[in-house]
Structure formats: structure tokens, C-alpha cells
Design an enzyme around this catalytic site. Structure first.
Site, mmCIF file in Angstrom:
data_model
loop_
_atom_site.group_PDB
_atom_site.id
_atom_site.type_symbol
_atom_site.label_atom_id
_atom_site.label_comp_id
_atom_site.label_asym_id
_atom_site.label_seq_id
_atom_site.Cartn_x
_atom_site.Cartn_y
_atom_site.Cartn_z
ATOM 1 C CD GLU A 265 -2.753 -0.472 2.492
ATOM 2 O OE1 GLU A 265 -2.650 0.551 3.117
ATOM 3 O OE2 GLU A 265 -3.631 -1.331 3.118
ATOM 4 C CD GLU A 319 -11.969 0.675 1.283
ATOM 5 O OE1 GLU A 319 -12.362 -0.372 1.613
ATOM 6 O OE2 GLU A 319 -10.715 1.135 1.380
ATOM 7 C CE LYS A 322 -10.625 1.953 4.546
ATOM 8 N NZ LYS A 322 -9.107 2.020 4.337
ATOM 9 C CD GLU A 328 -7.958 6.117 7.407
ATOM 10 O OE1 GLU A 328 -8.365 5.239 6.833
ATOM 11 O OE2 GLU A 328 -6.840 6.307 7.621
#
Length: 462
Positions: A265, A319, A322, A328
Site C-alpha cells: 500500500e 471507501e 470507512k 480515510e
């Protein structure tokens, strides 16, 4: 950040980010496909999106059968994951491990090109060290199940770490692992089975913790004064190289220098809460765009030259479910409607490379003359700018093999020498107009042949 800092480097940002859309996929570029969201496009639409890009690998955090099926016969490598919650059962019960492999690997392979199974995510640094103690037994049982299916040499078993597994990362040459016997056992498993160390370096976090302008430039691959490793005399010009070399040094210090590094990542959020520094589209585009250019250049890092580590960018989509700060939920390269959040030149095309242009054209432009000779850096150009020129030129598809280890022009192994070779080759491979030897006014055509020894600088069409 001060607005004049942005202004001073705006043109350089553009120069670094300009890159042709590669006509070929690149095996070292991957992407993370997280699913903590309720607005993701259908799996088959995502598969088609990925096939339209130069992304060749996808990392899943689980083993969603719909996605794995959708990626069948695409040639895209797939990393699937067993969850942290699966670790106790995988460790204690070989039958559970066998059933997991049957359901999540054998049911799809080889049509779906599964290449790695990750057992757990950032387990070693969790407060519960009991789970970490079960990690190697769990990985071994998954490995045994793959071996029993004659896939042990084709599908690797690993686990993913945060950078916190390093007890020391500065300077890069002093990189060292913490977590004692736990890491030693993991590294021995990886070495024995030819599996990669998968780890998550995030220059974004380094900037978040030290939000000075010079740190920002260092993290975004922008011109900066560099940071000297006093142990080696190497001046690092970006945080990516420093972090990856720290991992390499830690492997070497542990006696496992041959274990491959895979960046599981890395990324940069394009927006965040008002109190989150550096979370904007400009920085996200700069980081990911410059990282991709650097990977394509294959210059490697100071301690691992001439090779680009496999890198999975975080993330394919936002996302939206999250928890935590807004950042995030703001890492996605693409939107749910499949459009790009910002362009980092991942689309496949047969277009010719985009050439760097003079940032201040005349009001009455005239055709640039074709100039005979060699394109070389002007005197007094900083190593930071030369490195940017080197990354750009080698990222355009020219053959930079001669300046990689073992190449005729590798020595002297300096940024100035390597940049001169690459800039000239880019110029000779172009139309040889004056604009092709501009490099933001840091280069010029000369009639003096810079070739030396067995290192020949091309001239004329190549």
C-alpha cells in the site's frame, strides 16, 4: 502551506506529471481494491476499467468471489487475503487451511491469476501479540495446502506490515526491524518459500507528522535540498527512496537481503478534514503521478538501482463507509461512475508521448529548428532537478538500460551523469526540435560529443 511555494513549483509539478499514456501494461504497477463502501460499481465493470489501464495487479483485502471471477482471463494478477479473524483457525487446523485454499484459490485458479495469498493485515504491530504468534503457523498451513495442490511454486504466501515493524528507519542505511523473534520467524518463512515481504510505506504520514514545506517537497518527489545518509554518503532526494531503502537495510541486517520487497500500500488522500494537513487533490496527483513516473523510469533506489519494486497504490475507489477522518474515505483513483478522480496517466493508449513544453511561449511562436548535436544539462543545475529530468526521460519509453547496473554508461553512478545520458537519448528519440531539449530551461544542445570509453551518447535519429 505558503501560496508562493505552490507558485514557485507549479510548473515543475506539471513537468513531472506530464507523461505519455503507456501502450503496454506495467507489471510493477498494482492497485488496492478495498470494499468498505456501499456505492462500488459492479465487479465486471471494474474488471473492464482495469483492463483499460496499465495496472497489472490488484490486491483484495478478502477473497470476494464476484471480483475474482470477473478478473478471470484478463491476465491481471490477483492478491487475495485471509482476514485477521481467520488466523487462529488457519494456525490450529490444517483442514481449515485446506478448505480455505479449495474455496478461495482452487475454485478460480488458473483462469483467475491469483499470485499471492496474504494472511492477515498489519498483524505484527497489533497490541494483541497472541495473534502475531499464530501468524507463521497459519501461513505455513496455507503454504502446505498450496503445496498439496502443486501450486506452492506459483502462488506465494505472505502477510502485510505497516512501517511500524521497523524499530529504526533513519538514516535509511540503519534500517532495522523490531519485534524480535516474531519478525525473524516471518522472514525465515518468506526466505524459505521465495515469498515477498509486503509492507506499507506512506510518505503522506511522514508529512502529516512533520508538515514543513521542505518535508512536503521531499515526500512529493519535488525539488528539495535532499537528506544525507551520513553512513553511506548518499543524499536522498525523496521519502519514497528513503523508506524503501530503510526496509532493504533492515532485511540485510537481519540476514535476509534476498527477500523481495513488495509495497502493498502507498497513496495520498485528495481531500480531508479542515485540520488534516496536505490532503488536497494537487498533492495526491503530485504524489501518485510522480511515483508512477519514477516506477516507469526503473531507476530504482540508491541501494537497489535499476529495478522498480512491485507497488500497489491505495486505492482503486474511495471507501465511503470507512470510519475516521475524511482522508480515510478519500484515496480513490477512480469514482464509482468509473471516471478518474484525477489523471495520473494510467490509461492505455497508442498515442505518442507528450513532450515537455516551454512554460512561457512567445506570443508569436515560430517553428523550432531541428538542432544537430547532443542534448546535455546546463551548468549549475541541482541534483533535484536533474533527478526529475532523469525520471521524466526514462519514463517516456526510451531505453535507459545503459545507465542501469552493468550498463556501459552506469559509471560514474551519479545523478548528473545518468541524467545527461537519459536527457540526450530522449532528445535524439524525439523530433530533435529545440523544445525537445528544454527540460524546463535546464538543458541545451551542444556540438561537443560527451561519449567516453565504451559509453556512447547517440546522436541523430535512433
Amino acid at each position: 502551506m505558503a501560496s508562493d511555494y505552490h507558485t514557485n513549483y507549479a510548473i515543475i509539478f506539471f513537468f513531472l506529471l506530464v507523461s505519455f499514456h503507456s501502450a503496454n501494461s506495467e507489471s510493477f504497477i498494482g492497485v488496492n481494491y478495498g470494499q468498505v463502501a456501499d456505492n462500488l460499481p459492479p465487479a465486471d465493470a471494474t474488471a473492464k476499467l482495469l483492463q483499460s489501464t496499465s495496472i497489472e495487479k490488484v490486491r483484495l483485502y478478502g477473497a470476494d468471489p464476484a471480483i475474482i471471477k470477473a478478473l478471470a482471463n484478463t491476465g491481471i494478477g490477483i492478491v487475495i487475503g485471509a482476514s485477521n479473524g481467520d488466523i487462529p483457525a488457519l494456525a490450529s487446523d490444517p483442514n481449515f487451511a485446506g478448505n480455505w485454499v479449495n474455496s478461495n484459490v482452487l475454485a478460480f485458479y488458473p483462469a483467475s491469476k491469483i499470485i499471492v495469498v496474504t494472511v492477515g493485515n498489519e498483524v505484527v504491530t497489533l497490541p494483541d501479540q497472541n495473534l502475531a504468534s499464530q501468524l507463521v503457523p497459519a501461513m505455513q498451513n496455507v503454504q502446505n495446502a498450496l503445496n498439496a495442490a502443486s501450486l506452492g511454486g506459483k502462488i506465494k504466501v505472505s502477510t502485510v506490515h505497516s512501517m511500524a515493524v521497523l524499530s529504526q528507519s533513519e538514516p535509511p542505511s540503519a534500517g532495522a526491524f523490531g519485534y524480535g523473534d516474531t519478525m525473524k520467524g516471518l522472514l525465515q518463512f518468506l526466505s524459505t518459500n521465495g515469498a515477498p515481504l509486503m509492507i506499507n510505506p506512506y510518505p503522506f504520514f511522514a508529512y502529516r507528522d512533520d508538515p514543513r514545506p521542505e518535508t512536503k517537497a521531499f515526500c512529493l518527489f519535488q525539488p528539495n535540498a535532499g537528506r544525507l545518509d551520513s553512513n553511506t554518503g548518499i543524499k536522498y532526494m525523496n521519502m519514497w527512496d528513503a523508506q524503501v531503502d530503510a526496509i532493504h537495510s533492515a532485511l540485510k541486517a537481519s540476514g535476509f537481503k534476498d527477500v523481495e520487497i513488495v509495497v502493498a500500500e502507498t497513496g495520498w488522500p485528495y481531500k480531508g478534514d479542515s485540520n488534516e494537513v496536505g490532503t488536497n487533490l494537487e498533492n495526491a496527483k503530485a504524489y501518485n503521478g510522480n511515483l508512477i513516473n519514477r516506477l516507469r523510469s526503473k531507476v530504482g533506489t540508491p541501494l537497489m538501482p535499476g529495478k522498480s519494486v512491485d507497488t500497489y497504490i491505495f486505492a482503486l475507489y474511495d471507501e465511503d463507509l470507512k470510519p475516521g477522518p475524511a482522508s480515510e474515505r478519500s484515496f480513490g483513483l477512480f469514482k464509482p461512475d468509473l471516471s478518474a478522480t484525477y489523471d495520473v496517466n494510467l490509461a492505455k493508449t497508442t498515442q505518442t508521448p507528450t513532450r515537455p513544453t516551454n512554460p512561457a511561449p512567445t506570443t508569436n511562436p515560430v517553428p523550432s529548428p531541428v538542432l544537430a548535436g547532443w542534448c546535455l544539462p546546463r551548468p549549475g543545475i541541482s541534483d533535484a532537478q536533474l533527478q526529475a529530468n532523469l525520471d521524466y526521460a526514462c519514463g517516456q519509453g526510451i531505453d535507459c538500460g545503459p545507465i542501469q547496473p552493468g550498463g556501459a554508461c552506469f559509471e560514474p553512478a551519479t545523478v548528473a551523469s545518468h541524467a545527461a545520458y537519459a536527457m540526450n537519448l530522449f532528445y535524439q528519440s524525439s523530433s530533435r526540435n529545440s523544445g525537445d531539449c528544454d527540460f524546463m530551461q535546464t538543458a541545451a544542445v551542444t556540438s561537443t560529443n560527451p561519449s567516453y570509453g565504451s559509453c556512447v551518447y547517440p546522436v541523430g535519429s535512433t
